[in-house]
Design a protein around this motif. Sequence first.
Motif: not given
Length: 335
Positions: A6, A42, A45, A203, A209, A225-226, A319
Amino acid sequence: MSTAPLVRTTPLLSAEALKVTFPGRRGAATARAVDGVDLDIRPGEIVALVGESGCGKTTLARSLLGLVAPTAGRVTFAGAPLDYAGRALKAYRKRVQLVLQDPSGSLNPRHTVYDAVAEGLRIHGYAGDERAAVSEGLSRAGLRPPERFFLRYPHELSGGQRQRVVIAGALVLEPELIVADEPVASLDASVRGEILALLLRLRDELGLSALVVTHDLGLAWNIADRVAVMYLGRIVETGPVEQLLTAPQHPYTQALLSVLPEAEGAPVVLTGEPPDPSKVPSGCRFHVRCQVLASGEAERAGVAEACRTVDLPVLNGGAMTQVACHWAAACGAKA
Ligand SMILES: Nc1ncnc2c1ncn2[C@@H]1O[C@H](COP(=O)(O)OP(=O)(O)OP(=O)(O)O)[C@@H](O)[C@H]1O
Ligand code: SF4
Ligand SMILES: [Mg+2]
């Protein structure tokens, strides 16, 4: 699952208290398609935005791209508020590119692959070597050797190749962020994996991103990632992909995960009407369908009244794992 750490830097793209409403037809109530969203993406990300049909994913994505002006709140890019004036918006659209769901729909059937990929360069008055840029875009999108594809038409390509052409058309402008709305929904399972691998490679190689909009949590697991889970215009849970998918805290996320083929235990069948953004329920907007409230668990935790009457704060979009649920807040780790 993606392996990138992250990144804790200034967000590249942020939504702040973003709202988008649409007027109701013939006296119907206003539709609150995006109803207060904070979300950060971000540098480097990949964020997956998931939720069932009609929850506002595309409207949020379009407002992040400046294609629809928010009713309230704002979008910032690299710390600066998005400027909706013509020239500033055009410059912004070079830095943030949209990749749409249906590659056939995004490509003009009468344009060759070369022209499709060069179109963005021409719109933005690219002064460099167009042929070299188109070649590089196609190569980066995995269409090699690129010259072999220059004179082909969309109908001469497979679905996966068409989606790669659309991605090449976005990459050619060297964007910092891609917003991909259901980028693999119309593709076969085998091709789907290839396109997702391509996004991950971009990426890793270019630091690109991405916001990937999908109704498929399985896809989120493979690429993000998220994850941000959206319900009726709001993000109801967000966090690092592994944490969110292995230990979901919001009953809605739990329900979405329970119907995946690999899920253990009985699937949660949500009751009640499908969500309608012109009739957002009071209290927790999910309460009319919530299995935790229906089963009496929320009552036992002492939050049932709050579920029905107290709206939840907008999550801050950062995050860390966050959840908008009275029961999850009351039960903590037990949730
Ligand atoms: N231009 C518009 N005018 C009026 N209502 C709209 C408009 N665009 C979207 N909506 C409504 O806003 C809500 C959210 O739509 P949106 O397309 O953002 O959902 P979505 O999550 O992308 O759904 P899907 O997964 O089906 O693509 C829906 O109720 C939709 O009917
Ligand atoms: S706040 Fe209550 S109704 Fe809403 S999701 Fe949580 S338990 Fe369910
Ligand atoms: Mg959509």
